[in-house]
Design an enzyme around this catalytic site. Structure first.
Site, short mmCIF file in Angstrom:
data_model
loop_
_atom_site.label_atom_id
_atom_site.label_comp_id
_atom_site.label_asym_id
_atom_site.label_seq_id
_atom_site.Cartn_x
_atom_site.Cartn_y
_atom_site.Cartn_z
CB VAL A 98 24.87 116.23 35.02
CG1 VAL A 98 25.53 117.61 34.99
CG2 VAL A 98 23.72 116.21 36.02
N GLY A 313 30.09 110.72 38.32
CA GLY A 313 29.66 111.78 39.23
C GLY A 313 28.75 112.76 38.52
CD GLU A 314 29.45 115.28 34.72
OE1 GLU A 314 28.34 115.22 34.13
OE2 GLU A 314 30.53 115.35 34.12
N GLY A 315 26.06 113.92 39.21
CA GLY A 315 24.63 113.68 39.33
C GLY A 315 24.10 112.87 38.17
#
Length: 349
Positions: A98, A313-315
């Site tokens: 990210v 995930g993480e964005g």
């Protein structure tokens, strides 16, 4: 905060007249009708969210909320809890996916410590909203007290309130977070927990079976937690609750909300059950490789922009989808119409 009247109002922003003007503007661009596919409804959505025929995305913010989960002690993840704080350090050092994608696309990255089991040194880009060093073990009792849940929601609102811009991209980090998301999905959708539970950070088939058994036990223990806020407190985590507050605040401010994967979608699910018009402001970035995400999107009535098998995930998925929003806005704002370009749009009879 069981009294939802204490939450921010999120009004209906549908404007039939604006939608008609936007659609006509899109249809009059130098192209066959619908030729830009799903970029066209995306441009329409941006215009409706921002209330403009020429929407401009300004100062986009990537918000990554991080916390630990007490339930991780039950072996529901393939990674130890220490990975949460180590990845937060990686975000701040610029080495995570990210971080790289945020730099590439000009997204301001803010990392929020919502309840990581670690003491971080203050530094730029890190916001301390730590409630406790991780939630409690949801198999033994509620993951959060009502007061902790309410504080986390308020924290999310406060963090967003001071961020500039009109677009918020959602990210998260927390070992055990897919368990919290699976529990919220199962309870709020009524679907069997088996349908909602996947491999998370990479469990093998046996690990998924053990994880599912633990989650079934947790659901039974909290059988009375059926309302959205009660379920949020029962199952956690601090980062999910903080994201619920962030979503509610961003929606109230009429920001474009770019939703990443399974865990951020769980936060949106809770927020939308509290304030349904939240969904008018959301753009769903991608369909995750996590088993329950398809069901989550179904519950939200969402059609994601990408389907790349992501489950990081993480964005990261939100960051990857961001250029599509930029392109949709540019097409709406800059692409010539048939009239302005002097291009014939049909064969004369």
């Amino acid at each position: 905060m069981t009294d939802t009247s204490l939450l921010p109002a999120v009004e209906d922003i549908h404007d039939a007249a604006l939608a008609e003007r936007l659609q006509r503007r899109i249809d009059r661009k130098t192209k066959p009708l619908g030729a830009l596919g799903r970029i066209e409804p995306l441009a329409l959505r941006l215009g409706l969210i921002l209330g403009s025929e020429a929407p401009r995305l300004a100062h986009p913010q990537m918000l990554v909320c991080a916390a630990d989960h007490g339930l991780a002690a039950r072996g529901v993840s393939a990674y130890p809890s220490d990975v949460t704080w180590q990845m937060v350090e990686n975000f701040l050092a610029g080495g995570a996916a990210v971080s790289v994608l945020a730099r590439q696309h000009g997204l301001a990255l803010t990392v929020v410590d919502c309840g990581v089991r670690h003491e971080f040194q203050p530094r730029p880009g890190l916001v301390d909203r730590r409630i406790a060093p991780g939630t409690a073990d949801a198999s033994q009792g509620p993951a959060m007290t009502p007061a902790q849940r309410d504080r986390a929601i308020a924290n999310g609102r406060e963090v967003v309130r001071v961020l500039p811009g009109n677009a918020l991209l959602l990210g998260e980090m927390g070992i055990g977070s897919t368990s919290a998301a699976s529990l919220l999905l199962a309870r709020l959708s009524g679907r069997p927990v088996e349908d909602c539970t996947g491999s998370g950070t990479g469990l093998d088939a046996g690990g998924v079976r053990r994880k599912t058994a633990v989650l079934r036990e947790v659901l039974a223990r909290h059988a009375g937690a059926v309302e959205p806020l009660d379920a949020l407190a029962a199952f956690g985590g601090f980062e999910v609750a903080t994201l619920v507050g962030a979503v509610l605040q961003a929606a109230g401010e009429r920001r474009v909300i770019v939703v990443d994967g399974f865990i951020t979608s769980a936060a949106v699910l809770v927020a939308a059950r509290l304030r349904p018009y939240v969904l008018q402001r959301c753009v769903f970035a991608h369909r995750s490789g996590e088993r329950g995400h398809g069901l989550m999107l179904e519950q939200l009535g969402a059609e994601p922009l990408l389907d790349l098998g992501l489950r990081l995930g993480e964005g990261s998925g939100a960051a990857l989808a961001w250029p599509l929003l930029v392109s949709a806005g540019a097409v709406l704002d800059e692409m010539a119409s048939f009239e302005s370009a002097g291009v014939a749009d049909r064969i004369a009879p």
